[in-house]
Scaffold this active site. Structure first.
Site: not given
Ligand SMILES: NC(=O)c1ccc[n+]([C@@H]2O[C@H](COP(=O)([O-])OP(=O)(O)OC[C@H]3O[C@@H](n4cnc5c(N)ncnc54)[C@H](OP(=O)(O)O)[C@@H]3O)[C@@H](O)[C@H]2O)c1
Length: 290
Positions: A38-39, A62, A127
């Protein structure tokens, strides 16, 4: 020869899994996610990063629930800002290079030309504010870093717009999709590859990456249905104001990829090509398009 070590946080998320695939074979990889690391806990960060002493940390963990963040702003800040600060601090402490991701939601969307890396952030949503705070923490704690801002991400793993649209059409539900927000759909595979290219070219600082071109959510959804859905469907355009999303969205958030192109020599492929490729891969894959 000993391979370098790379630690992925949030490794089970949509992007984390593509990052893993992109770097597999090139690095000794350690994948972590919330269950084992957990970060938000400084002690956990010290234990994991200090214990492994990785050469590179790709921080994908995130809080990404854009609408829920409006009522959970403290949690969004804890995961995004505090989590990034904790990881960055341990990276600096243990000599690891930190790579992480930002969002177009740091901008207010009042521009009419693609946003450059130096444009002034002005987030509209909780966000967006939490992700801007993450950027600030990163810069303060880990001066040598790579921050890749992106947008409208989709991929094979996890919920995203592509699956949401196709699922709804399959259930026979009418779709109303906003036609007054512009951006660019981005393949998580292409983003992971771009991140690899930037890292391999020794890039430092902030970069924007998305696929090329621009569209609206409505046109994106229409494109998906035309390409991947055979049955009858009903889709109509809506204005942002007509749909009551808790979080405000930037009306225009296309990102300029000029700096990325200059450093890597690569022009990202068009979003239509990337989506077509994705649909084909999903169709051929075991589960087909869900
Ligand atoms: N998705 C988009 O459209 C988008 C757009 C712009 C930027 N981004 C950025 O791209 C990056 C990756 O996004 P993504 O879409 O791959 O997100 P994601 O699918 O929601 O993956 C995030 C991961 O982080 C985990 N997590 C949450 N809280 C945590 C904690 N406290 N400690 C450790 N792990 C934790 C989540 O676990 P749980 O699922 O169990 O919560 C999930 O596995 C992020 O920085 C996001 O802000 C995404």
């Amino acid at each position: 020869m000993n391979r370098k070590t790379l630690l992925i946080t949030g490794g089970k998320g949509m992007l984390g899994q593509e990052v893993h695939a992109r770097f597999a074979g090139k690095y000794e990889i350690r994948v972590t996610d919330l269950a084992e690391f957990d970060v938000t806990s400084p002690g956990e960060c010290r234990r994991v990063i200090g214990g492994l002493c990785p050469d590179v940390v790709v921080h994908c963990a995130a809080y990404t629930a854009v609408d829920r963040a409006e009522s959970e702003e403290a949690l969004a800040f804890r995961v995004n800002a505090d989590g990034t600060r904790n990881v960055a601090r341990e990276c600096r402490e243990h000599g690891a290079f930190m790579v992480t991701f930002g969002t177009d939601y740091v901008f207010d969307g009042n521009s009419s030309v693609p946003y450059g890396e130096e444009d002034r952030p002005h987030p509209l949503s909780a966000y967006g504010r939490s992700k801007l705070a993450a950027e600030e923490a990163l810069k303060a704690e880990a001066p040598g870093h790579l921050l890749v801002r992106t947008q409208w991400l989709y991929g094979a793993h996890g919920r995203n717009f592509v699956f949401a649209v196709l699922d709804k059409a399959r259930r026979g539900e009418p779709l109303r999709v906003v036609s007054d927000q512009k951006g660019t759909p981005t393949s998580a595979v292409d983003l992971a590859d771009a991140t690899g290219r930037l890292l391999e070219s020794g890039a430092r600082g902030t970069f924007h990456f998305s696929n090329d071109g621009e569209t609206t959510w409505f046109d994106f959804a229409s494109f998906l249905l035309a390409r991947a859905f055979r049955g009858p469907f009903s889709i109509s355009p809506a204005l942002t104001g007509d749909l009551s999303y808790p979080a405000p969205r930037p009306p225009y958030s296309v990102l300029s990829k000029e700096k990325y192109r200059e450093v890597t020599g690569v022009v990202p492929r068009r979003w239509e090509d990337a989506v077509t490729d994705f649909l084909k891969t999903m169709h051929e894959g075991e589960g087909a398009i869900r």
